[in-house]
Each structure stands twice: as C-alpha cells, then as structure tokens.
Motif scaffolding. Structure first.
Motif, PDB file in Angstrom:
ATOM      1  N   LEU A 193       0.811  -1.222   0.000  1.00 22.20           N
ATOM      2  CA  LEU A 193       0.000   0.000   0.000  1.00 22.20           C
ATOM      3  C   LEU A 193       0.842   1.268   0.000  1.00 22.20           C
ATOM      4  CD1 LEU A 193      -2.797   1.404   0.256  1.00 22.20           C
ATOM      5  CD2 LEU A 193      -2.480   1.279   2.738  1.00 22.20           C
ATOM      6  N   LEU A 194       1.855   1.320   0.842  1.00 19.46           N
ATOM      7  CA  LEU A 194       2.594   2.561   1.020  1.00 19.46           C
ATOM      8  C   LEU A 194       3.241   3.085  -0.257  1.00 19.46           C
ATOM      9  CD1 LEU A 194       1.909   2.039   3.940  1.00 19.46           C
ATOM     10  CD2 LEU A 194       4.279   2.517   4.565  1.00 19.46           C
ATOM     11  N   PRO A 195       3.849   2.234  -1.095  1.00 16.05           N
ATOM     12  CA  PRO A 195       4.414   2.766  -2.349  1.00 16.05           C
ATOM     13  C   PRO A 195       3.359   3.371  -3.272  1.00 16.05           C
ATOM     14  CG  PRO A 195       5.355   0.612  -1.849  1.00 16.05           C
ATOM     15  CD  PRO A 195       4.217   0.818  -0.899  1.00 16.05           C
ATOM     16  N   GLN A 196       2.156   2.807  -3.288  1.00 13.83           N
ATOM     17  CA  GLN A 196       1.099   3.390  -4.119  1.00 13.83           C
ATOM     18  C   GLN A 196       0.789   4.824  -3.686  1.00 13.83           C
ATOM     19  OE1 GLN A 196      -2.483   1.085  -5.114  1.00 13.83           O
ATOM     20  NE2 GLN A 196      -1.638  -0.612  -3.950  1.00 13.83           N
ATOM     21  N   VAL A 197       0.679   5.025  -2.371  1.00 15.78           N
ATOM     22  CA  VAL A 197       0.332   6.351  -1.864  1.00 15.78           C
ATOM     23  C   VAL A 197       1.489   7.318  -2.075  1.00 15.78           C
ATOM     24  CG1 VAL A 197      -0.373   7.651   0.164  1.00 15.78           C
ATOM     25  CG2 VAL A 197      -1.234   5.326  -0.181  1.00 15.78           C
ATOM     26  N   ARG A 198       2.700   6.875  -1.777  1.00 15.77           N
ATOM     27  CA  ARG A 198       3.859   7.765  -1.902  1.00 15.77           C
ATOM     28  C   ARG A 198       4.100   8.188  -3.343  1.00 15.77           C
ATOM     29  NH1 ARG A 198       6.992   4.266   2.658  1.00 15.77           N
ATOM     30  NH2 ARG A 198       6.672   5.726   4.385  1.00 15.77           N
ATOM     31  N   MET A 201       1.280  11.100  -3.641  1.00 14.95           N
ATOM     32  CA  MET A 201       1.165  12.214  -2.715  1.00 14.95           C
ATOM     33  C   MET A 201       2.547  12.589  -2.209  1.00 14.95           C
ATOM     34  SD  MET A 201      -2.226  11.127  -0.577  1.00 14.95           S
ATOM     35  CE  MET A 201      -2.418  12.783   0.029  1.00 14.95           C
ATOM     36  N   ALA A 202       2.944  13.840  -2.425  1.00 17.06           N
ATOM     37  CA  ALA A 202       4.245  14.302  -1.976  1.00 17.06           C
ATOM     38  C   ALA A 202       4.292  14.363  -0.452  1.00 17.06           C
ATOM     39  CB  ALA A 202       4.542  15.679  -2.565  1.00 17.06           C
ATOM     40  N   GLY A 203       5.470  14.159   0.097  1.00 14.51           N
ATOM     41  CA  GLY A 203       5.654  14.198   1.539  1.00 14.51           C
ATOM     42  C   GLY A 203       5.874  15.612   2.039  1.00 14.51           C
ATOM     43  N   PRO A 204       6.068  15.761   3.348  1.00 12.99           N
ATOM     44  CA  PRO A 204       6.082  14.655   4.308  1.00 12.99           C
ATOM     45  C   PRO A 204       4.670  14.171   4.626  1.00 12.99           C
ATOM     46  CG  PRO A 204       6.390  16.734   5.455  1.00 12.99           C
ATOM     47  CD  PRO A 204       6.367  17.063   3.989  1.00 12.99           C
ATOM     48  N   ARG A 205       4.573  12.867   4.890  1.00 14.25           N
ATOM     49  CA  ARG A 205       3.295  12.248   5.194  1.00 14.25           C
ATOM     50  C   ARG A 205       3.277  11.803   6.653  1.00 14.25           C
ATOM     51  NH1 ARG A 205       4.939  11.100  -0.092  1.00 14.25           N
ATOM     52  NH2 ARG A 205       6.673  10.053   0.944  1.00 14.25           N
ATOM     53  N   ASP A 215       4.278  -2.609  15.468  1.00 11.01           N
ATOM     54  CA  ASP A 215       5.450  -3.464  15.606  1.00 11.01           C
ATOM     55  C   ASP A 215       6.611  -2.787  14.888  1.00 11.01           C
ATOM     56  OD1 ASP A 215       5.557  -4.308  12.791  1.00 11.01           O
ATOM     57  OD2 ASP A 215       3.818  -5.552  13.237  1.00 11.01           O
ATOM     58  N   LEU A 216       7.798  -3.340  15.054  1.00 13.19           N
ATOM     59  CA  LEU A 216       8.982  -2.673  14.523  1.00 13.19           C
ATOM     60  C   LEU A 216       8.987  -2.636  13.006  1.00 13.19           C
ATOM     61  CD1 LEU A 216      11.708  -4.053  16.969  1.00 13.19           C
ATOM     62  CD2 LEU A 216      10.497  -1.866  17.034  1.00 13.19           C
ATOM     63  N   ARG A 217       8.465  -3.660  12.354  1.00 18.52           N
ATOM     64  CA  ARG A 217       8.471  -3.691  10.891  1.00 18.52           C
ATOM     65  C   ARG A 217       7.538  -2.634  10.309  1.00 18.52           C
ATOM     66  NH1 ARG A 217       7.612  -9.400   8.055  1.00 18.52           N
ATOM     67  NH2 ARG A 217       9.581  -9.686   9.151  1.00 18.52           N
ATOM     68  N   GLN A 218       6.322  -2.530  10.865  1.00 23.47           N
ATOM     69  CA  GLN A 218       5.359  -1.574  10.298  1.00 23.47           C
ATOM     70  C   GLN A 218       5.753  -0.135  10.607  1.00 23.47           C
ATOM     71  OE1 GLN A 218       3.581  -3.167   8.347  1.00 23.47           O
ATOM     72  NE2 GLN A 218       3.890  -5.180   9.247  1.00 23.47           N
ATOM     73  N   THR A 219       6.220   0.127  11.815  1.00 25.89           N
ATOM     74  CA  THR A 219       6.627   1.503  12.125  1.00 25.89           C
ATOM     75  C   THR A 219       7.820   1.929  11.285  1.00 25.89           C
ATOM     76  OG1 THR A 219       7.903   0.638  14.012  1.00 25.89           O
ATOM     77  CG2 THR A 219       5.691   1.484  14.466  1.00 25.89           C
ATOM     78  N   ALA A 220       8.727   0.987  10.979  1.00 23.24           N
ATOM     79  CA  ALA A 220       9.855   1.321  10.089  1.00 23.24           C
ATOM     80  C   ALA A 220       9.350   1.652   8.695  1.00 23.24           C
ATOM     81  CB  ALA A 220      10.842   0.157  10.044  1.00 23.24           C
ATOM     82  N   ALA A 221       8.330   0.921   8.225  1.00 26.04           N
ATOM     83  CA  ALA A 221       7.761   1.203   6.901  1.00 26.04           C
ATOM     84  C   ALA A 221       7.092   2.575   6.888  1.00 26.04           C
ATOM     85  CB  ALA A 221       6.766   0.114   6.517  1.00 26.04           C
ATOM     86  N   PHE A 222       6.357   2.911   7.955  1.00 23.56           N
ATOM     87  CA  PHE A 222       5.694   4.217   8.014  1.00 23.56           C
ATOM     88  C   PHE A 222       6.711   5.353   8.056  1.00 23.56           C
ATOM     89  CE2 PHE A 222       2.004   1.955  10.290  1.00 23.56           C
ATOM     90  CZ  PHE A 222       1.312   1.803   9.107  1.00 23.56           C
ATOM     91  N   ALA A 223       7.840   5.147   8.734  1.00 24.07           N
ATOM     92  CA  ALA A 223       8.823   6.214   8.924  1.00 24.07           C
ATOM     93  C   ALA A 223       9.793   6.362   7.758  1.00 24.07           C
ATOM     94  CB  ALA A 223       9.603   5.969  10.215  1.00 24.07           C
ATOM     95  N   ALA A 224       9.692   5.505   6.746  1.00 23.72           N
ATOM     96  CA  ALA A 224      10.598   5.597   5.597  1.00 23.72           C
ATOM     97  C   ALA A 224      10.326   6.878   4.816  1.00 23.72           C
ATOM     98  CB  ALA A 224      10.426   4.373   4.708  1.00 23.72           C
TER      99      ALA A 224
END
Length: 467
Positions: A193-198, A201-205, A215-224
């Motif tokens: 999902l995240l690559p589709q949105v990024r 839509m320009a950041g920062p998001r 969890d650590l994996r999802q929060t790392a994906a959100f913070a990329a």
C-alpha cells in the motif's frame, strides 16, 4: 424534439447532471482502455469490454440498490449489452486484483484536480505541514453462497480483504492493497500500500494507524522516506522508558488526564529498535488509550493535537460503514474474491464522488462539508438518476455531455451547477451522547473466506483425480 426534451429534464435534475458529468470525467473511455491494457493480466476483451462492465456495475450501485441482475437486464433491454447475464457475472469474477487496485488509485488521481479548494476538514494546526493518512483494513463480508464450494456452508463467508488509505483533509480514499483471502492479516499488505500512496502524494506524510500495526516492521515502513507515524500501542512489542527523559502531564478538552514519556520501542537486541514518544490517556470507565509517535518534540507537536488526530482515525470506520450501507456493499454482486474486491474499489470510488459533490454544495452554503449527510445527499442523487433513466433513453442522454477540456472548466461548471442546490434535509442530526460499546465475543470457526473454500475444493478435486 427528443433532444430538447432531454435537455429540459436534465436541467431539472442538477444532482443527477453533476454526478454524470463527474463520472464521465473520471471514467472516460480512453482512460478505461489504457487502465485495462496496463493492468489486465491474463484478462481480455471480446464481446464484453471493461468499459461496459464498469458502466453496468455503476448502474447497479447508483440506480438499482446493488442489484447486478436488474442492471444487466435493463442494459439488455436497452440494447447496450450484447453478452448474456451469466457472462457479465463471470467477467466480474475474473477481474484481476491489480486492476481493481489501479481502478481506485488512478481514478482518484483524476479526482484531486476537481475537488473544490478550501473545502477540507480541520487538521490540528501543528500537523498541517503533513499529508495526514489513515490506514485500516476491510474484510468483505456477506458473500452469497452461489458458488458450488460455498453451498450448504454454515456461518458467514468472507470475500477478499483490502488495506485502505484515507486522506484526512479531504476525506478521500487514496489507494488500497488487496488479498484474495479475507482472513489474512492486513498488516501484511502495508508494503504493497505505502508505495502506491507515496507515488501519488508528496511528503512529508503522517501515517495514523490502530494497534495491529504497532510493531517494529510496520513503524519502520511508516517512517521511511522522512515520513512519520502515530499508532496505538500494542503490548506485543516491548516498550522500554528512557530514564534520562522526564514525563509530562496534562488534560484533554474533556478534562481527562494524559501522561507522556519517551523511550525505546523494541528490545535492546532488535535491529529496528526505535526511539519514540508515548502518550497515555486515562479514560474512566473505558480502555486506556496509549499512542506511540516518532514526533518527539512535545512543544511543536502537542499531545492534545496527536490525540485529536488519532480520534480522526474513526473517519475511515465511518467510510467503511457508509460504503456498506449507502453504496450497497452488503449486496455483493460477485461471489469470487476478485469480484468482491472490484465492487469494494467501486464503492470507495463512488464514496469519493459523493465527497466531491458534497464539498461543492457545502462551499456554496459556506458551511463545513462534515455537517452534510452523505447518506441523505445520496438518496436524492439516486432519485434523480432513476428519474432521468425513466424519462430519457440512455442513448439520448449521452450526447448532452460534451467533454470538458480541463479540470478547471469542470470545476467552474460544477460550482455553477451546484451553487443553488440546497435543502435543509441534508443536514446531519445533532450529535447524541454515545452509547457504551457492545462487547462482542468472537466465535472461532463460524466463518471463513471464499478463497480458502475454493482452494480446498480444487485441492480435493486434484486428489480425487490422482486416486
């Protein structure tokens, strides 16, 4: 003479005209051809084109209260559909998941330039530099048990599952990532999902999510890509307070106390361990809310703003409720996972359509869009569409809608058309004191997904042939 009569009827049905003009902009024939060519997978067009399938499902959801058979039969009667009703159901059941995802995302791309400027929902002042996005999962329920492997099955049957991103300021569904198995964990869909949105839509998001994404994996994906996150805490991931940082406390607008501190999410040995800020809100008589965020500066990003932002996460739950009840997602046309996912994408796009119409009406009335009921507005849209269909044959209506050369010209037209359309019946009822939530107990084994039943059915057939 017939064309003059059609124009006169259309002039008396402004909501129907606005929806049809918007729809012809979003679902333009050349766009649908391009979309299908790029995302069709193994699909093909012969007698029944993708554009015709889109129109048939649109008619079912907009005019026939989710009844595919009524829409298909009406199209046959009008000479628009040459294929059989069974062929339409089969075509719907084979729509690739990637095509459904692209249908929502790329169609919404065509919505952004048409959305009226200034008709946005309030985002807390400290967060207005971000594109605030809420993510949540939606399992498609109440699948009709028409397929052979589903007949006689006790309990509920799920279609596919989608993880949807909602942009808070405009209230539009941006994109979705899907899986044919309705019982899959939606956290698995975050990387899709995240690559589709990024890309759109320009950041920062700023990503807002519930506890299943803590969890650590999802929060790392959100913070990329220099994005940030606000998620509700789940004890499955350890939080270790940092003794070098003090704690702060305060009260929210309702007088409830909150406490914030700083620490590490994840154990010392975790490679993706992350320093975060924790906000704990005590709610007497209700479950305590604990939020985690990587927005560490308490002065720049006050705790009350973050709590208000998390409360806005319920907006996506209301979207799911409205597409189920208002746009008839509870009346599923298809029974395969692919068919149910395509209808979900369609309902989300129709929801976006109504948000655009509502925003123009609200702008003309100088009121916030949130004060107008989407359900009540859609009731009148549906009545006018049915009236137009009954009075004027579809082939006579189509020539009345000349294409617009640019989004600005369409915006100008919609502003003029909807500028004087108003009735107080569309206003939402005053908010009532919320009732305590009903405690629901999950019953294991009472439901499964179409995908798992189909896999088991085909495996059983393979085993039988092998013996």
């Amino acid at each position: 003479m017939q064309a003059d009569f059609a124009r006169e009827v259309l002039s008396r049905l402004p909501l129907a005209e606005a929806v049809l003009r918007w729809w012809r902009w979003v679902a333009a024939p050349l766009f649908l051809l391009s979309l299908f060519a790029r995302h069709r997978g193994a699909g093909y067009e012969k007698v029944l084109s993708f554009g015709m399938l889109v129109q048939l499902i649109a008619d079912a959801l907009l005019e026939h209260r989710g009844s595919g058979r009524k829409s298909f039969a009406r199209a046959q009667e009008n000479g628009q559909l040459e294929a059989s009703v069974q062929a339409v159901y089969q075509k719907l059941g084979r729509v690739p998941l990637g095509l459904s995802e692209a249908w929502l995302a790329e169609s919404t791309d065509r919505v952004w330039p048409v959305y009226p400027q200034g008709a946005t929902s309030a985002v807390p002042p400290s967060m207005q530099a971000f594109r605030v996005l809420v993510v949540d999962g939606k399992a498609i329920k109440r699948v009709a048990k028409r397929l052979k492997p589903l007949r006689g099955r006790q309990g509920g049957v799920l279609g596919g599952k989608a993880l949807v991103a909602l942009e808070v300021a405009r209230g539009l569904a941006v994109a979705m990532a899907t899986d044919p198995d309705g019982e899959t964990n939606e956290a698995k869909l975050v990387p899709a999902l995240l690559p589709q949105v990024r890309a759109r839509m320009a950041g920062p998001r700023l990503w807002v999510a519930d506890r299943q994404f803590c969890d650590l994996r999802q929060t790392a994906a959100f913070a990329a890509e220099q994005d940030h996150f606000v998620v509700r805490y789940h004890p499955k991931t350890h939080f270790c307070p940092d003794p070098t940082h003090g704690t702060q406390s305060g009260h929210d607008p309702q007088g409830r106390q909150w406490v914030e501190d700083w620490g590490w999410l994840g154990s010392e040995r975790a490679t993706q361990r992350r320093f975060v800020r924790r906000i704990t809100l005590a709610r007497p008589g209700e479950e305590t809310v604990i939020l985690l965020t990587d927005l560490l500066d308490a002065e720049q990003y006050p705790a009350n703003d973050l709590l208000a932002l998390y409360l806005a996460r319920w907006g996506i739950e209301r979207v799911f409720q409205q597409i189920t009840e208002v746009f008839h997602l509870q009346a599923l046309i298809g029974t395969t996972p692919q068919g149910t996912v395509f209808q979900l994408a369609f309902c989300l796009l129709l929801y976006n359509l109504l948000q655009v119409v509502r925003a123009y009406v609200a702008t003309a009335q100088a009121r916030p869009p949130a004060t107008i009921s989407t359900a009540l507005l859609f009731d009148d849209v549906q009545r006018q569409l049915v009236a137009l269909t009954e009075l004027v044959p579809p082939p006579t209506v189509a020539p009345l809608f000349e294409p617009f050369p640019s989004p600005d010209s369409l915006c100008t037209y919609l502003s003029r058309l909807l500028g004087t359309v108003w009735t107080s019946r569309w206003l939402k009822a005053p908010a009532k004191k919320p009732k305590p939530p009903t405690v629901r107990k999950a019953i294991r084994g009472n439901q499964t997904s179409v995908y798992r039943l189909l896999v088991a059915y085909h495996q059983q057939g393979v085993t039988s042939r092998a013996q």
